[in-house]
Design an enzyme around this catalytic site. Sequence first.
Site, mmCIF file in Angstrom:
data_model
loop_
_atom_site.group_PDB
_atom_site.id
_atom_site.type_symbol
_atom_site.label_atom_id
_atom_site.label_comp_id
_atom_site.label_asym_id
_atom_site.label_seq_id
_atom_site.Cartn_x
_atom_site.Cartn_y
_atom_site.Cartn_z
ATOM 1 N N ARG A 45 0.839 -1.222 0.000
ATOM 2 C CA ARG A 45 0.000 0.000 0.000
ATOM 3 C C ARG A 45 0.863 1.257 0.000
ATOM 4 O O ARG A 45 0.525 2.249 0.638
ATOM 5 C CB ARG A 45 -0.963 0.025 1.203
ATOM 6 C CG ARG A 45 -1.947 -1.097 1.255
ATOM 7 C CD ARG A 45 -2.904 -1.124 0.051
ATOM 8 N NE ARG A 45 -3.801 -2.259 0.169
ATOM 9 C CZ ARG A 45 -3.516 -3.475 -0.291
ATOM 10 N NH1 ARG A 45 -2.380 -3.714 -0.917
ATOM 11 N NH2 ARG A 45 -4.371 -4.458 -0.151
ATOM 12 N N SER A 89 -10.607 -0.380 3.588
ATOM 13 C CA SER A 89 -9.764 -0.630 4.770
ATOM 14 C C SER A 89 -9.183 0.700 5.250
ATOM 15 O O SER A 89 -8.525 1.387 4.479
ATOM 16 C CB SER A 89 -8.615 -1.565 4.418
ATOM 17 O OG SER A 89 -9.124 -2.754 3.901
ATOM 18 N N GLU A 109 -4.336 3.807 6.340
ATOM 19 C CA GLU A 109 -4.105 3.598 4.910
ATOM 20 C C GLU A 109 -4.729 4.740 4.099
ATOM 21 O O GLU A 109 -4.213 5.167 3.069
ATOM 22 C CB GLU A 109 -4.732 2.260 4.484
ATOM 23 C CG GLU A 109 -4.620 1.979 3.007
ATOM 24 C CD GLU A 109 -5.416 0.759 2.559
ATOM 25 O OE1 GLU A 109 -5.315 -0.311 3.181
ATOM 26 O OE2 GLU A 109 -6.152 0.896 1.563
HETATM 27 C C1 LIG Z 1 -15.424 -0.273 -0.418
HETATM 28 C C2 LIG Z 1 -13.962 -0.032 -0.709
HETATM 29 C C3 LIG Z 1 -13.127 -1.105 -0.911
HETATM 30 C C4 LIG Z 1 -11.764 -0.914 -1.188
HETATM 31 N N1 LIG Z 1 -10.979 -1.998 -1.400
HETATM 32 C C5 LIG Z 1 -9.664 -1.840 -1.688
HETATM 33 C C6 LIG Z 1 -8.819 -2.972 -1.931
HETATM 34 O O1 LIG Z 1 -9.265 -4.120 -1.920
HETATM 35 N N2 LIG Z 1 -7.526 -2.751 -2.193
HETATM 36 C C7 LIG Z 1 -6.993 -1.493 -2.248
HETATM 37 O O2 LIG Z 1 -5.793 -1.378 -2.491
HETATM 38 N N3 LIG Z 1 -7.762 -0.403 -2.030
HETATM 39 C C8 LIG Z 1 -9.083 -0.542 -1.756
HETATM 40 N N4 LIG Z 1 -9.872 0.550 -1.517
HETATM 41 C C9 LIG Z 1 -9.267 1.893 -1.589
HETATM 42 C C10 LIG Z 1 -9.452 2.579 -2.971
HETATM 43 O O3 LIG Z 1 -10.393 1.903 -3.747
HETATM 44 C C11 LIG Z 1 -8.137 2.632 -3.743
HETATM 45 O O4 LIG Z 1 -7.127 3.251 -2.981
HETATM 46 C C12 LIG Z 1 -8.282 3.371 -5.072
HETATM 47 O O5 LIG Z 1 -7.079 3.271 -5.820
HETATM 48 C C13 LIG Z 1 -8.639 4.845 -4.874
HETATM 49 O O6 LIG Z 1 -8.935 5.398 -6.136
HETATM 50 P P1 LIG Z 1 -9.598 6.819 -6.247
HETATM 51 O O7 LIG Z 1 -9.576 7.201 -7.688
HETATM 52 O O8 LIG Z 1 -10.916 6.831 -5.583
HETATM 53 O O9 LIG Z 1 -8.545 7.695 -5.438
HETATM 54 P P2 LIG Z 1 -8.827 9.026 -4.592
HETATM 55 O O10 LIG Z 1 -9.466 8.653 -3.288
HETATM 56 O O11 LIG Z 1 -9.521 10.038 -5.425
HETATM 57 O O12 LIG Z 1 -7.328 9.499 -4.329
HETATM 58 C C14 LIG Z 1 -6.478 8.740 -3.487
HETATM 59 C C15 LIG Z 1 -5.114 9.459 -3.399
HETATM 60 O O13 LIG Z 1 -4.483 9.447 -4.671
HETATM 61 C C16 LIG Z 1 -4.272 10.770 -5.171
HETATM 62 N N5 LIG Z 1 -4.587 10.714 -6.609
HETATM 63 C C17 LIG Z 1 -5.724 10.241 -7.190
HETATM 64 N N6 LIG Z 1 -5.606 10.262 -8.520
HETATM 65 C C18 LIG Z 1 -4.375 10.739 -8.794
HETATM 66 C C19 LIG Z 1 -3.656 11.006 -10.009
HETATM 67 N N7 LIG Z 1 -4.191 10.772 -11.214
HETATM 68 N N8 LIG Z 1 -2.405 11.518 -9.912
HETATM 69 C C20 LIG Z 1 -1.841 11.785 -8.706
HETATM 70 N N9 LIG Z 1 -2.476 11.561 -7.528
HETATM 71 C C21 LIG Z 1 -3.720 11.030 -7.573
HETATM 72 C C22 LIG Z 1 -5.227 11.651 -4.381
HETATM 73 O O14 LIG Z 1 -4.755 12.976 -4.294
HETATM 74 C C23 LIG Z 1 -5.249 10.938 -3.032
HETATM 75 O O15 LIG Z 1 -4.132 11.289 -2.273
HETATM 76 C C24 LIG Z 1 -11.238 0.399 -1.255
HETATM 77 C C25 LIG Z 1 -12.095 1.502 -1.058
HETATM 78 C C26 LIG Z 1 -13.443 1.288 -0.797
HETATM 79 C C27 LIG Z 1 -14.340 2.479 -0.617
#
Ligand SMILES: Cc1cc2nc3c(=O)[nH]c(=O)nc-3n(C[C@H](O)[C@H](O)[C@H](O)COP(=O)(O)OP(=O)(O)OC[C@H]3O[C@@H](n4cnc5c(N)ncnc54)[C@H](O)[C@@H]3O)c2cc1C
Length: 301
Positions: free
Chosen positions: A126, A200, A296
Site C-alpha cells: 500500500r 480498509s 491507509e
Molecule cells: C469499499 C472499498 C473497498 C476498497 N478496497 C480496496 C482494496 O481491496 N484494495 C486497495 O488497495 N484499495 C481498496 N480501496 C481503496 C481505494 O479503492 C483505492 O485506494 C483506489 O485506488 C482509490 O482510487 P480513487 O480514484 O478513488 O482515489 P482518490 O481517493 O480520489 O485518491 C487517493 C489518493 O491518490 C491521489 N490521486 C488520485 N488520482 C491521482 C492522479 N491521477 N495523480 C496523482 N495523484 C492522484 C489523491 O490525491 C489521493 O491522495 C477500497 C475503497 C473502498 C471504498
Amino acid sequence: MDPQWKETPRLVMGGGSNMLLLDDYDGLVIRMNIRGIEHRISHNDVFVEAGAGEVWNDLVNYCVAHQYAGLENLSLIPGSVGASPIQNIGAYGVELKDVFASCRAFEIASGTFKTFTKADCGFGYRESVFKTELKGQYIITCVKFHLSLIPNINLRYGAIEQELQNRGISTPTIKDVSQVVSHIRVSKLPDPSTIGNAGSFFKNPVIDKDTFNRLHQQFPNVVNYPAGDGLVKLAAGWLIEQCGWKGKTVGNTGTWKNQALVLVNHGGATGTEIYALSSQIIDSVYTKFGVSLEREVNIIS
Ligand SMILES: Cc1cc2nc3c(=O)[nH]c(=O)nc-3n(C[C@H](O)[C@H](O)[C@H](O)COP(=O)(O)OP(=O)(O)OC[C@H]3O[C@@H](n4cnc5c(N)ncnc54)[C@H](O)[C@@H]3O)c2cc1C
C-alpha cells in the site's frame, strides 16, 4: 500552469474512495477525467494503456472481456486507474505492481511529463513514491499494464477457491475469478454509494519475528501471514475486532458489521469525527497488543 493558480494548494482526485476530508478543501480540486483504453499485443504479452480518469473496474471488465489476464483478482476495487499506483492497490493475492509496466505523470513544478518505470515507483505494501517522497508533486495521467493472453489463475486466497467449489467450477477462467472476487467483495464490504466508507482504513501492520513470537505467546490465535525477510504481517481487522470494535457505533460513525477494518459514516458524521474514531481504535489496539496501526486512507486537511 496558469499564474492565477500557481500558488494555490491543489488536490488531485480520482473517485475519492481512499480519502478522508477533515474539512472543506481550501484550494484547487482537480478531478481526473482523462479517458481512453488502448492495447498492443506481442505474442502472448498484452500491453494495455489506460487514461487516469478511467474507472478502475471498467478497465478490469474490459480486460476480462478481451481475455487479457492479470487484473481479475483486483475486480471491483473502487476508484480510478490514475490512483491505482498511488498505494499499489491490492486484493486477493495480487498487487498492482505484479502487472504494472509504467505510468506517465505530469510534474507540477516544472510542467513537464515523466515516465515512471516499476523500479521508479518504489512500490511496497500500500505504498509508492507518490505517497511518500514525491507526494503531491506529480499528476498521473495514464498507466500501462503488462498482461497476458495465458492466464495464471491465482487462487491463493482460500475464499476464492471455496466459492468456486460452491459453484461447481474446477477449471476457472479469468471471468470466473473476476465474478467470484466481485461476489465475495459485495458480501463483505459496504457499498460506498449507500454507506460512506473508504475501504480498509488501516494497513495490516508488519512486525519483526521476535516481536511476533512474544505476541503469539500471549495471543496464540493471532492471525498472521509471512511477510518475507523475518517479518510477519498481522491482520489489522482481527486486532481491531479483538478490542471489541466490530460493528460498534459511535455517534454517526462506526465500524462495518462484517469487517472491523472498515470505518463507516452512518450519515452526517464529519471527517473529524471519523478521524477521532480512528484515533480511538489505534489507541485501543496499541494498549491491548502493543502494535501501532497506521492509517491507509489519505487524510486531507
Ligand atoms: C469499499 C472499498 C473497498 C476498497 N478496497 C480496496 C482494496 O481491496 N484494495 C486497495 O488497495 N484499495 C481498496 N480501496 C481503496 C481505494 O479503492 C483505492 O485506494 C483506489 O485506488 C482509490 O482510487 P480513487 O480514484 O478513488 O482515489 P482518490 O481517493 O480520489 O485518491 C487517493 C489518493 O491518490 C491521489 N490521486 C488520485 N488520482 C491521482 C492522479 N491521477 N495523480 C496523482 N495523484 C492522484 C489523491 O490525491 C489521493 O491522495 C477500497 C475503497 C473502498 C471504498
